[in-house]
Enzyme design. Sequence first.
Site, PDB file in Angstrom:
ATOM      1  N   GLY A   1      19.201  21.387 -33.451  1.00 20.01           N
ATOM      2  CA  GLY A   1      19.756  22.654 -34.100  1.00 20.01           C
ATOM      3  C   GLY A   1      18.719  23.802 -34.322  1.00 20.01           C
ATOM      4  N   LYS A   2      17.574  23.767 -33.532  1.00 18.79           N
ATOM      5  CA  LYS A   2      16.493  24.906 -33.840  1.00 18.79           C
ATOM      6  C   LYS A   2      17.144  26.295 -33.699  1.00 18.79           C
ATOM      7  CE  LYS A   2      13.654  23.720 -30.778  1.00 18.79           C
ATOM      8  NZ  LYS A   2      14.450  22.576 -30.092  1.00 18.79           N
ATOM      9  N   THR A   3      17.646  26.386 -32.698  1.00 22.45           N
ATOM     10  CA  THR A   3      18.145  28.013 -32.617  1.00 22.45           C
ATOM     11  C   THR A   3      19.473  28.274 -33.538  1.00 22.45           C
ATOM     12  OG1 THR A   3      18.004  27.811 -30.120  1.00 22.45           O
ATOM     13  CG2 THR A   3      19.513  29.250 -30.908  1.00 22.45           C
ATOM     14  N   SER A   4      20.205  27.392 -33.794  1.00 25.41           N
ATOM     15  CA  SER A   4      21.166  28.087 -34.802  1.00 25.41           C
ATOM     16  C   SER A   4      20.500  28.174 -36.242  1.00 25.41           C
ATOM     17  CB  SER A   4      22.143  26.860 -35.075  1.00 25.41           C
ATOM     18  OG  SER A   4      22.997  26.519 -34.011  1.00 25.41           O
TER      19      SER A   4
ATOM     20  N   ASP B   1      13.643  29.380 -25.497  1.00 29.30           N
ATOM     21  CA  ASP B   1      14.454  28.343 -25.258  1.00 29.30           C
ATOM     22  C   ASP B   1      15.249  28.652 -23.877  1.00 29.30           C
ATOM     23  OD1 ASP B   1      16.191  26.079 -24.904  1.00 29.30           O
ATOM     24  OD2 ASP B   1      16.863  26.190 -26.956  1.00 29.30           O
TER      25      ASP B   1
ATOM     26  N   THR C   1      21.623  21.469 -25.450  1.00 33.58           N
ATOM     27  CA  THR C   1      19.990  21.412 -25.158  1.00 33.58           C
ATOM     28  C   THR C   1      19.667  20.192 -24.418  1.00 33.58           C
ATOM     29  OG1 THR C   1      19.693  22.877 -27.199  1.00 33.58           O
ATOM     30  CG2 THR C   1      17.913  21.942 -26.136  1.00 33.58           C
TER      31      THR C   1
ATOM     32  N   GLY D   1      18.208  19.810 -29.085  1.00 31.70           N
ATOM     33  CA  GLY D   1      19.524  19.232 -29.459  1.00 31.70           C
ATOM     34  C   GLY D   1      19.552  18.931 -31.254  1.00 31.70           C
TER      35      GLY D   1
END
Length: 595
Positions: free
Chosen positions: A20-23, A45, A503, A18
Amino acid sequence: MNFLQQPPRFLFFTGKGGVGKTSIACAAAVQLADAGKQVLLVSTDPASNVGQVFGLAIGNRIVAVPAVPNLSAMEIDPQAAAQAYRDRIVGPVRGVLPDNVVKGIEEQLSGACTTEIAAFDEFTGLLADDAATRGFDHVLFDTAPTGHTIRLLSLPGAWSGFLEAGQGDASCLGPLAGLDKQRAQYKAAVEALQDGARTRLVLVARGQGATLREAARTHEELAAIGLTRQHLVINGLLPESEAAHDPLAAAVVRRELAALAHLPPALAALPTDHIALKAFNLVGLDALRALLQPEARGATPDAGEPHIALPDAPTLSALVDEIAAQGHGLVMLMGKGGVGKTTLAAAVAVELATRGLPVHLTTSDPAAHLAETLAGELEHLEVSRIDPHAATEAYRAHVMATKGAALDGAGRVLLAEDLRSPCTEEIAVFQAFSRAIREAGRKFVVMDTAPTGHTLLLLDATGAYHRDVARQMAAGSHFTTPMMQLQDPARTKVLIVTLAETTPVLEAAQLQDDLRRAGIEPWAWVVNNSVAAAPVASPLLRRRAEGELKEVEAIRTRHAKRWALVPLLQDEPVGVARLRALAGAQATEAAEPAR
């Protein structure tokens, strides 16, 4: 952004769910591709929305992203990888070993450790096999392996036969059994990760004390195994301009500024970037390109939008009403780091104690400050803390003195290495918790930072304590082990803590699956720090509240049998009155004064 200055070939983005790794990984990949670099973006992920972000189906293969020249992507499915991994290990022994042995292997391979290692197994090829990534200038990994996994893969090669001989202790090593063929690939991958000229780790966190402490522990864990080239990104900081709109926004800004001013020493020396909280969903190229810019156009919606309407939701106090009716029992709060378990455990304990019920509140979180959270004493409430380091050292010494006594010199060396597995601490802490569990027959015991579902599964599968007791008892005898108590819903209530974000909700659902495999049925979910449950006038926070509604609905209708919503508060929940306000109770009703 500092973390994109002179980037090496491999960049890993790691952090708790949560944050913000993916973004950030997607935005970084787009920026590098826009600069003319050939880029491969790899996601491990389980909630990966990389395909959704770019508007195409990706899956477990390398595909070009048509909208972004020079960019390719792939999504590794950890669950599918874990199943293939299990099949590869269990398949050869079916029909060869006794059924009960095969079942034990399957149980050991059903936890979170296996999923983590299987995902690592999938992308080690991308680190170690030049043919797979030869055409790319940069390979970016979303959701990097934890130090826990890398540590396991760095253990001596002789552990496989050691475990097969039955000499090992309960640890995470079970999922690694039989993987000697992968040793060379793992070695090359770990060497690549440890090479600062080839690899940079980007720690992603939020501007919150608990999340930053988690990031500091991750930094130290990774640095200890040679992954020292690290950058820190603090994501989702509420712009100071929002403070003018309402008291809640002003309070959030103050808290974040205080957290930044008191960074853990381990993080203070790292190159650091700050990314402002955005009101818009990070889907589509325009949003991704705006994310890493200092001032993104359209970041704040127009003022005057209607207030967010959230249906009436149960409070934490309402859940405590049900818990209190039994008069005693074990209450365990579980969840990923940074979701607020310590504070909510204190709130539950305070709510029970203000009803005149005897309560023992205990934690194993080294970053937990229960004394500060309670800000005083409360009648009927006892507080204690388990020292994970001391518990682990005592556990290692006991195992070496018992199981190790019968081994030769080489065996003792291997057993000592096994006991340096990261799971050893979890098991040691569980055993320390077991002593407190016994109190739950006559009072309430509230536990913060409970063992993970995968640790409970390992304990149940290997059977060290539980089965020994069962074997030693005469036929027809009545006995109760700690595991049996955790599996009994009349004795134990597990509360899963999460945030109303994609997430964290997915990770909470995975924890619930792990617990169910261990025979433990979660009793309720608690959604913490909800903006949608708080009155907000800030335009940006209103838009954020809208985004929470979907996750709250998923929890209410799909995941939880019972649930509660805890609002984001203006003031830090410190002291009895504020803890009761956090729980949704009137602090003036039946509250015992702190003294």
